[in-house]
Structure formats: C-alpha cells, structure tokens
Motif scaffolding. Structure first.
Motif, PDB file in Angstrom:
ATOM      1  N   GLU A 258       0.774  -1.040  -0.135  1.00  0.00           N
ATOM      2  CA  GLU A 258       0.091  -0.021  -0.098  1.00  0.00           C
ATOM      3  C   GLU A 258       0.714   1.315  -0.004  1.00  0.00           C
ATOM      4  OE1 GLU A 258      -3.062   0.371  -0.581  1.00  0.00           O
ATOM      5  OE2 GLU A 258      -3.009  -1.798  -0.810  1.00  0.00           O
TER       6      GLU A 258
ATOM      7  N   LYS B 201       3.246   3.084  -5.752  1.00  0.00           N
ATOM      8  CA  LYS B 201       3.010   1.763  -4.981  1.00  0.00           C
ATOM      9  C   LYS B 201       4.331   1.067  -4.959  1.00  0.00           C
ATOM     10  CE  LYS B 201      -1.528   0.224  -4.616  1.00  0.00           C
ATOM     11  NZ  LYS B 201      -2.530  -0.543  -5.257  1.00  0.00           N
TER      12      LYS B 201
ATOM     13  N   ASN C 230       2.048  -0.805 -10.480  1.00  0.00           N
ATOM     14  CA  ASN C 230       1.567   0.844 -10.557  1.00  0.00           C
ATOM     15  C   ASN C 230       0.596   0.861 -11.736  1.00  0.00           C
ATOM     16  OD1 ASN C 230       2.718   2.582  -8.540  1.00  0.00           O
ATOM     17  ND2 ASN C 230       4.416   1.081  -9.077  1.00  0.00           N
TER      18      ASN C 230
END
Ligand code: NG1
Length: 460
Positions: A60, A115, A149
């Motif tokens: 996350e 990310k 991503n």
C-alpha cells in the motif's frame, strides 16, 4: 534450480502473506557484435534459458523490499520517490534502484504517488560472466514496478527505458542486454538495430547448438572493472569527436557522424571502402595523448575531457601509458558491424560455416583491436577451435566471463569433454591453481535461445 513454490514459501514465511504475482527475466548471450551497441551499431544476441525469477505482491505504501531467496545476499529496501540515492558501487541493490528510479523519472508529474512491492528473487543465471545478469535484474524489477502501478509501455519503449535506467549503476553501456532480455524469442537470434530501436529475429539453423563455457575469470562490475568497461565507450566518443570535425571535409559530405554507427554507406553516401580510407586517413595509428586527441577534435583538453571522457565518478579516464588506441577501436567497430550484417545473412540461409568463421574473426577483433579480451578467453577460444567448434568467441562486455561456441548438435558432448580436459583440467589448473574443482565442474553447458521476460498474476 529456482522454483516458484520454494520462493512462494519463502515469501509467505518472510512477509506473512501470499505473493500475488510471478515474473522472470532471462540472461542473454551475444552471438556476435560486442562493444557495438553504445556506438549505435547492430548486434545479434539471444535470450537464454537461464533466468532471474521473482514472486511478489504489491504494497500500500511506496516501499520496495526485495529478499534474495538463498539469503546469500540478504535483503534490500528503499522507497520509490523522485530521487533514490544509490548504495555503494557494486551493491546488488543498485539494480532494482536503477529500474525504479528510471520509471519514476519517466512517470513523474502531477504529484503522483507510487506503489511499492515485496518480492523474493531466485536466480540460476551466473553473475559477472557477460550473460547480463545485471540487466535481467533491472528488467525484472522494472516489470514488477510497472505492473503494480499500472504503467504500460510497448516492449521497445520499455527496452529503451531500462537501457537508460541501468546507467544509474555507473556503466555506460548501450541497450543490447535489456532489449534482448525483453524481446527474446524461443529458438531465435535477435538482430537489434539502434537509432531507431528495431528487432528482427532469425531462426537458429537446424543441426547446431550453442555451448557456453565460463573462462572463470570474473568480469565483476566493481569500480575497477567498471572503469575498464567504460574506457571503451569513452574511446569511441573521443574517436567520434575527431571524425565529427574532420570527416565531412575528407569525404565531401555535409553529414558529420554523431556516433560511430553513422559511418555507413547509407548515411554518408559513400562505399565501405571510401569510408574506411577516409576514416583511417583522419585517425592516426598508435596511441593518442589527451593533447593530441583534443587538437585533432578542435577542442581544448578540458572540453574534450568534459564532453567525452568522464567516468562514473565524474573524473576523466586516466590516459593509458601508450595513449588512447582510437584507430584500433574504430577498426573493431567498423569491421564488427559488417560481421554482424554478414552473420545475419548467413543465419537466414542456414550457412553455419560462415556464422562460425565470423565468430572466430570477431573474437580476434575484440582481442587485437577492441582490447577487451584476456589471455584465458583467448586460450578458451583456441581450445574450442581445436575441439571442433564451428565458431567460438568471448561474449559480452569482456575481460573474461563466458565464451559461446557454435557446435554441431551431435558433437556437443564430445566437445564439452574436450573443453573440460584441455581448458579446465590442463590450462586453467596450470594458470590458476586457486580456482576450485567445483567451479570448473559446472562451467560448461548447452543453452537454448528462449523467450524474453514475462510478468503475470499467480493462479491461486
Ligand atoms: P555485459 O556482458 O553484461 O557486461 C556489457 C554492456 C552491453 C554491451 C556489452 C558489450 C551493460 C549493462 N551492458 O554487457 O550494453 O556494451 O557489454 O557488447 O552496460
């Protein structure tokens, strides 16, 4: 051998959750055409059936955490952000950093947040042997970062991006390794042209196999080895600076060469013979001092050093005791480029004798003109010739590492035995008694041209 199951178990026990994706990236062998890619000249590599693989899961936050499954090299963690500071030179963590830094720089804007991911990696790809394990690692982490991503690139865009990204580690290479790793095809050799980047594949002719043999002289990308490698692109840029100033007048063309790859009949409107005559009338034989090269390029020594000659630590390449051998370096590039073109034609017609002969000639050029061979690789090539190879040469960046030999398929076992006896047990034991029997016993194998890198979701 790496197995996804082993890596997944390792992932679960280390990160406390299951991986969601898997990826692999192969190494490559260059059949012919070394120290050409950064000169924008074509090369003929193929991806091999030796690879780095990973299992991974997105995070996350923007942290990237990579664990080496054998725990030999431990773990590296860093954040995907605008500036990613490198580890010390030759730290393995610089390869994933290179990929991520390259993609971040390409994608930045609009205050984007990235990310990260957790990954466990495994490899059966020997490192520091000219098989491009470094580029395979860059491509592997680059692909995972893109997938988590949602970034999309075409395979050629991604090849160029990863080639530029890898320079973060300090090498001044071209784009052969990343392009071969990404675009490899089962049973095919790739002809890669640069500027613009283009790939065409050629089937491996029937009845021949590729045997690779580790000279066991390591070409590790340490500070010193990196300087040795980088001296070749630097010398090419010095020669280009001289030719750029002097060639148009000699050839009566309006086009100055911006790289040695521009020295073609097509670009200059002259025949190969005319180009050779002009180039070798402009460059003098023997070593150049910095003063001589700068004068020939119409620059001050400082201008030349700063425009062409900086190494990764931003200091100029030290002048070799006998000067810079620019004439020889350019002769390697011009003749090797033509060997690549002839080799591609020979692959197309299945003329394996010509492919083999060109490989031997290529090795001699890298040794005598390119200056990137070593006595052990030279001996290995001669031993391969005596053992019946159609062709053999040191492959990749050089100064040791692997040789690739083209061998008739029915003769591979006898060929390997002969190498084992004459190179490893006889020559190497005499020259390098410190090299272990274990290293020697696993130094020769057959490789198969294989598909390029791949990333996918795991089936649960
Ligand atoms: P290897 O064999 O991985 O050291 C290096 C360069 C290539 C190319 C070859 C020589 C990198 C990442 N790789 O490969 O671009 O120049 O040497 O042909 O710099």
């Amino acid at each position: 051998m790496p197995t996804i199951k082993k890596s997944s178990n390792k992932f679960e026990s280390f990160f406390g959750r299951k991986p969601t994706g898997e990826a692999f990236a192969p190494g490559r062998i260059n059949l012919i055409g070394d120290h050409l890619d950064y000169n924008n000249c074509p090369v003929l590599p193929f991806a091999v059936d030796l690879r780095i693989s990973a299992v991974f899961a997105p995070r996350e936050d923007n942290r990237i955490c990579i664990l080496d499954s054998l725990a030999r090299r431990g773990q590296r963690s860093f954040d995907a952000e605008a500036y990613i500071a490198p580890y010390e030179t030759s730290d393995w963590g610089n390869y994933p950093k290179a990929a991520v830094q390259g993609i971040v720089a390409d994608q930045i804007g609009g205050g984007r947040r990235f990310k990260g991911f957790d990954a466990v990696i495994e490899s059966n790809l020997p490192s520091a042997g000219g098989l491009s394990s470094s580029s395979a690692f860059v491509v592997l982490t680059g692909m995972i970062f893109c997938v988590v991503n949602g970034f999309e690139y075409t395979s050629l865009e991604f090849s160029s991006l990863m080639a530029a990204a890898e320079r973060y580690v300090g090498t001044q290479g071209g784009g052969m390794d990343q392009t071969a790793c990404i675009n490899g095809k089962n049973g095919k050799v790739l002809k890669i042209d640069f500027n613009p980047l283009h790939c065409r594949s050629f089937s491996v002719p029937d009845g021949v196999s590729f045997v690779i043999a580790d000279s066991l002289i390591k070409a590790q990308k340490t500070e010193a080895a990196m300087a040795l490698y980088n001296s070749k692109p630097i010398e090419s840029r010095m020669a280009t600076a001289i030719l750029n100033r002097r060639l148009p007048a000699v050839l009566k063309t309006a086009c100055p060469p911006f790289s040695l790859g521009d020295l073609t009949a097509e670009k200059l409107g002259a025949t190969d013979n005319e180009i050779d005559r002009a180039v070798f009338s402009v460059l003098k034989e023997g070593g150049y001092t910095y003063e001589e090269a700068a004068a020939a390029a119409g620059m001050s020594v400082d201008e030349l050093k700063h425009s062409c000659c900086l190494m990764s630590d931003k200091t100029p390449l030290p002048e070799p005791p006998n000067g810079f051998e620019l004439f020889k370096r350019v002769r390697h590039v011009l003749t090797e480029r033509r060997r690549v073109e002839r080799c591609a034609q020979a692959l197309e017609t299945g003329d394996v004798e010509t492919v083999g002969r060109l490989m031997f000639e290529s090795h001699a050029s890298g040794r005598d003109d390119g200056g990137f061979s070593c006595p052990e690789s030279d001996s290995l090539t001669e031993i391969a010739r005596a053992a019946g190879a159609l062709g053999s040469r040191q492959t990749g960046g050089g100064f040791g590492g692997f040789n690739v030999s083209l061998v008739r398929s029915g003769e591979t076992e006898a060929f390997k035995e002969k190498l084992m006896k004459d190179y490893y047990e006889t020559y190497l034991s005499r020259m390098h008694p410190e090299i272990s029997a274990e290293a020697k016993s696993s130094a020769v194998f057959t490789v198969i041209p294989s598909d390029g890198a791949c990333v996918r979701q795991m089936s649960i």
